[in-house]
Design an enzyme around this catalytic site. Sequence first.
Site, PDB file in Angstrom:
ATOM      1  N   SER A 143     -10.899   3.101   7.875  1.00  0.00           N
ATOM      2  CA  SER A 143      -9.628   2.327   8.229  1.00  0.00           C
ATOM      3  C   SER A 143      -9.588   2.665   9.800  1.00  0.00           C
ATOM      4  O   SER A 143     -10.151   3.848  10.472  1.00  0.00           O
ATOM      5  CB  SER A 143      -8.731   3.118   7.538  1.00  0.00           C
ATOM      6  N   TYR A 156      -3.598   9.442   2.772  1.00  0.00           N
ATOM      7  CA  TYR A 156      -4.389   8.426   3.295  1.00  0.00           C
ATOM      8  C   TYR A 156      -5.197   8.759   4.446  1.00  0.00           C
ATOM      9  O   TYR A 156      -6.419   8.513   4.582  1.00  0.00           O
ATOM     10  CB  TYR A 156      -3.735   7.066   3.244  1.00  0.00           C
TER      11      TYR A 156
HETATM   12  P1  NAD Z   1      -7.314  -3.887  -3.066  1.00  0.00           P
HETATM   13  O1  NAD Z   1      -6.079  -3.080  -3.694  1.00  0.00           O
HETATM   14  O2  NAD Z   1      -7.485  -5.229  -3.168  1.00  0.00           O
HETATM   15  O3  NAD Z   1      -8.690  -3.041  -3.274  1.00  0.00           O
HETATM   16  C1  NAD Z   1      -8.817  -1.838  -3.669  1.00  0.00           C
HETATM   17  C2  NAD Z   1      -9.932  -1.601  -4.902  1.00  0.00           C
HETATM   18  O4  NAD Z   1      -9.836  -0.409  -5.514  1.00  0.00           O
HETATM   19  C3  NAD Z   1      -9.478  -2.593  -5.891  1.00  0.00           C
HETATM   20  O5  NAD Z   1     -10.550  -3.131  -6.522  1.00  0.00           O
HETATM   21  C4  NAD Z   1      -8.839  -1.568  -6.924  1.00  0.00           C
HETATM   22  O6  NAD Z   1      -8.928  -1.940  -8.426  1.00  0.00           O
HETATM   23  C5  NAD Z   1      -9.742  -0.253  -6.767  1.00  0.00           C
HETATM   24  N1  NAD Z   1      -9.242   1.062  -7.302  1.00  0.00           N
HETATM   25  C6  NAD Z   1      -8.301   1.509  -6.990  1.00  0.00           C
HETATM   26  N2  NAD Z   1      -8.104   2.499  -7.840  1.00  0.00           N
HETATM   27  C7  NAD Z   1      -9.138   2.797  -8.390  1.00  0.00           C
HETATM   28  C8  NAD Z   1      -9.758   3.582  -9.151  1.00  0.00           C
HETATM   29  N3  NAD Z   1      -9.119   4.963  -9.833  1.00  0.00           N
HETATM   30  N4  NAD Z   1     -11.027   3.566  -9.770  1.00  0.00           N
HETATM   31  C9  NAD Z   1     -11.712   2.362  -9.477  1.00  0.00           C
HETATM   32  N5  NAD Z   1     -11.324   1.318  -8.571  1.00  0.00           N
HETATM   33  C10 NAD Z   1     -10.131   1.825  -8.168  1.00  0.00           C
HETATM   34  O7  NAD Z   1      -7.209  -3.468  -1.362  1.00  0.00           O
HETATM   35  P2  NAD Z   1      -8.309  -3.506  -0.074  1.00  0.00           P
HETATM   36  O8  NAD Z   1      -7.156  -3.794   1.285  1.00  0.00           O
HETATM   37  O9  NAD Z   1      -9.244  -4.517  -0.473  1.00  0.00           O
HETATM   38  O10 NAD Z   1      -8.723  -2.095  -0.044  1.00  0.00           O
HETATM   39  C11 NAD Z   1     -10.081  -1.774  -0.025  1.00  0.00           C
HETATM   40  C12 NAD Z   1     -10.470  -0.767   0.982  1.00  0.00           C
HETATM   41  O11 NAD Z   1     -10.143  -1.207   2.197  1.00  0.00           O
HETATM   42  C13 NAD Z   1      -9.595   0.440   0.785  1.00  0.00           C
HETATM   43  O12 NAD Z   1     -10.495   1.728   0.652  1.00  0.00           O
HETATM   44  C14 NAD Z   1      -8.495   0.491   1.792  1.00  0.00           C
HETATM   45  O13 NAD Z   1      -8.204   1.863   2.299  1.00  0.00           O
HETATM   46  C15 NAD Z   1      -9.537  -0.254   2.930  1.00  0.00           C
HETATM   47  N6  NAD Z   1      -8.567  -0.497   3.902  1.00  0.00           N
HETATM   48  C16 NAD Z   1      -7.702  -1.713   3.730  1.00  0.00           C
HETATM   49  C17 NAD Z   1      -7.132  -2.156   4.863  1.00  0.00           C
HETATM   50  C18 NAD Z   1      -5.950  -3.274   4.842  1.00  0.00           C
HETATM   51  O14 NAD Z   1      -5.415  -3.681   5.646  1.00  0.00           O
HETATM   52  N7  NAD Z   1      -6.172  -3.973   3.527  1.00  0.00           N
HETATM   53  C19 NAD Z   1      -7.410  -1.777   6.042  1.00  0.00           C
HETATM   54  C20 NAD Z   1      -7.966  -0.598   6.302  1.00  0.00           C
HETATM   55  C21 NAD Z   1      -8.852  -0.026   5.165  1.00  0.00           C
END
Ligand code: NAD
Length: 261
Positions: A143, A156
């Site tokens: 991130s 986080y």
């Molecule tokens: P999202 O909520 O759509 O995806 C998160 C995924 O993690 C989902 O598939 C969820 O089911 C899974 N998950 C959560 N808890 C879990 C567990 N205990 N066991 C197995 N799977 C689990 O959100 P996203 O934005 O697609 O996030 C994906 C990654 O991207 C994350 O690591 C997040 O920190 C990172 N990220 C997101 C953003 C953003 O702005 N959306 C920015 C920077 C980084």
Amino acid sequence: MFLKGKTALITGSTSGIGLGYARALAAEGANVMINGLGDQAEIEANVADLVTISNAGALYSSADMTKPDEIRAMVADCTAQFGSPDILINNAGIQHVAPVDEFPDDKWDAILAIILSSAFHTTKAALPGMKTKGWGRVINTGSMHSLVASPYKSAYNAAKHGLAGFTKTIALEVATQGITVNCICPGYVWTSLVENQIPDTMKARGLTRDQVINDVLLANQPQKQFVQVEQLAALAVFLCRDEASAMTGANLSVDGGWTAQ
Ligand code: NAD
């Protein structure tokens, strides 16, 4: 279809960025194992869709990324079904927003486990297969909060900074073995993870929904627009190409300029 015959294991890929990675790798012919929480019927539809996209294999693992035994079983299951993962993407993540002196202990533990410790357990289990093949790609989803901080996200930010250090360390350990290890560091991407943190941020900062979107989420994103899942997926695909074989140990910002400030 340059990934035909290769297998990708992607944690946290039932939605958002992870599902975007899965679809992009499937489009290049890879077998994919997706993982995460969610509605069973929706997951089954996504798996069927991935098979259609790749004309290869797709499977789902329900492994909970807070449970090392389930993580090891997921890697073993992937290996039994498709062969050991050639591409491992550590993407699972959750968020909780609160001042550190009010931060719930269980949320701290869950965030560290799902974002950071799960990447240790998957990497430990998957690297031997990559070493045997002399080829591998580990891609972590960091991130902008792997590189800089924002308030109220202590767990986080600690986990994502940890993932940046983990990325560099493993890249060095396997540098001569045909395996690259990188971390994609997105700015704000419009997914359910962002949507879900809006109510807590409204509460923590006393703001309206529109104020959270414009004055908090996009305030420091110079391009003033959300990063798109497809942009991250395209970078993951590039990292799997031979042309990217000299890229390793890098924390790669895709953040609309956030960390240029
Ligand atoms: P999202 O909520 O759509 O995806 C998160 C995924 O993690 C989902 O598939 C969820 O089911 C899974 N998950 C959560 N808890 C879990 C567990 N205990 N066991 C197995 N799977 C689990 O959100 P996203 O934005 O697609 O996030 C994906 C990654 O991207 C994350 O690591 C997040 O920190 C990172 N990220 C997101 C953003 C953003 O702005 N959306 C920015 C920077 C980084």
